[in-house]
Scaffold this motif. Structure first.
Motif, short mmCIF file in Angstrom:
data_model
loop_
_atom_site.label_atom_id
_atom_site.label_comp_id
_atom_site.label_asym_id
_atom_site.label_seq_id
_atom_site.Cartn_x
_atom_site.Cartn_y
_atom_site.Cartn_z
N TRP A 1 54.23 34.15 17.53
CA TRP A 1 55.27 33.99 16.51
C TRP A 1 54.68 33.55 15.16
O TRP A 1 55.10 34.04 14.11
CB TRP A 1 56.32 32.98 16.98
CG TRP A 1 57.39 32.80 15.94
CD1 TRP A 1 57.49 31.81 15.01
CD2 TRP A 1 58.50 33.67 15.70
NE1 TRP A 1 58.58 32.00 14.21
CE2 TRP A 1 59.22 33.14 14.61
CE3 TRP A 1 58.95 34.86 16.31
CZ2 TRP A 1 60.38 33.75 14.11
CZ3 TRP A 1 60.10 35.46 15.81
CH2 TRP A 1 60.80 34.91 14.73
N CYS B 1 58.32 25.44 14.51
CA CYS B 1 58.97 26.71 14.17
C CYS B 1 60.10 26.50 13.15
O CYS B 1 61.26 26.87 13.39
CB CYS B 1 59.47 27.42 15.42
SG CYS B 1 58.17 28.19 16.40
N ARG C 1 62.38 29.32 12.44
CA ARG C 1 63.35 29.62 13.49
C ARG C 1 64.51 28.61 13.47
O ARG C 1 65.67 28.98 13.73
CB ARG C 1 62.68 29.60 14.87
CG ARG C 1 61.70 30.75 15.08
CD ARG C 1 60.98 30.63 16.43
NE ARG C 1 61.87 30.76 17.56
CZ ARG C 1 62.22 31.90 18.15
NH1 ARG C 1 61.74 33.05 17.69
NH2 ARG C 1 63.04 31.91 19.19
N ALA D 1 59.47 28.86 19.51
CA ALA D 1 58.96 29.92 20.38
C ALA D 1 58.41 29.37 21.69
O ALA D 1 58.60 29.96 22.76
CB ALA D 1 57.89 30.72 19.65
#
Length: 301
Positions: free
Chosen positions: A47, A184, A187, A195
């Protein structure tokens, strides 16, 4: 993750200036159910487009990366122990998910070898020394309470590396800039879990609001103790420890040192304020002494 914060524990995002931030989020890593699959390492690298590393044989069991670093933001440790396993009544199956124990009547000791596996990561400390020492603002606190490095602002000074009490941050030899887990951040902004947690097949890595994770960890620890796993303990969960509690904390099955973790981490910049006060007092004393000497010299003339 979108629910609002509650002011019952230290909230570094609120203290930084985020007045309407979401609840602080983080990781709870339950090492008792880690199977060492390294799915978290692979997901993290994929990722975040992290360069490859750990491709050489190290001689350290199956631990090919050995430690966290600029190109290893998740590190799965494999620890071999020659030690008796814990006692457990064979009729009590509450601890079978820990070490797949086999007991004899009366709970006799079984086995003389075990593997401890644990996925390590940046702790996203409540009191983060790396933030205190960064001269460019490359390191910053997010609205989720996490700590992120902006690599395009990092000047490669390296001050953050010795400042971290866990030895998490590292520089890449190619450009000298500092890198570490961002939890992350990209995200989180889209309401997605990191991830590594998404990829973990056993839920060893759990993500969510930090207060909820702490309560979950307390329940898990109590269950393990009730199952006879007396060596189980929480690491980084206590908000009154030397770093104000970690945003990524762990359930361990042995002493922290066994996992390469400091037993009593302390924010390395805790004495900065008093140091500056002492330095200021010393400077004033020097200035006063110089002024007195100058006046005395003028009078003598």
């Amino acid at each position: 993750m979108s629910s609002r914060r509650t002011v019952d524990l230290p909230d570094p995002a609120f203290d930084t200036g985020y007045r309407d931030a979401p609840q602080r989020v983080g990781f709870f890593t339950d090492t008792s159910v880690c199977i060492g699959c390294k799915a978290c390492e692979v997901a993290c690298k994929t990722w975040n487009a992290i360069p490859e590393d750990g491709l050489t044989f190290t001689g350290m069991s199956l631990d090919n990366t050995q430690t966290l670093g600029a190109s290893t933001w998740r590190h799965v440790a494999f620890i071999e122990q020659r030690t008796p396993l814990a006692r457990q009544d064979p009729g009590d199956m509450r601890g079978t998910d820990v070490l797949a124990r086999l007991g004899e009547p009366g709970g006799t000791e079984v086995g003389d070898f075990r593997w401890l596996m644990a996925s390590d990561v940046c702790k996203h400390c409540t009191h983060a020394a790396c933030l205190d020492v960064c001269p460019t603002g490359s390191l910053f606190r997010t609205e989720f309470g996490t700590v992120v490095v902006q690599e395009d602002i990092c000047n490669g000074c390296g001050y953050c590396i010795p400042a971290c009490p866990y030895g998490v941050i590292d520089q890449r030899k190619e450009d000298g800039r500092a890198w570490k887990c961002t939890l992350c951040y990209d995200r989180l902004g889209d309401d997605l879990e990191p991830a590594c947690a998404k990829a973990c097949p056993t839920d060893s890595i759990q993500f969510g609001p930090l207060q909820e994770l702490r309560e979950r960890a307390d329940t898990r620890l109590a269950a393990l103790h009730a199952a006879g796993v007396s060596e189980a303990r929480l690491y980084g969960r206590d908000p009154s420890d030397g770093v104000g509690g970690d945003g990524a904390f762990f359930l361990l099955l042995d002493e922290p040192e066994v996992y390469g973790l400091p037993p009593d981490p302390v924010v390395t910049t805790r004495d900065l304020a008093s140091m500056w006060r002492h330095a200021g007092a010393a400077a004033l004393t020097l200035v006063g002494g110089a002024a007195a000497a100058f006046l005395a010299t003028r009078r003598s003339r």
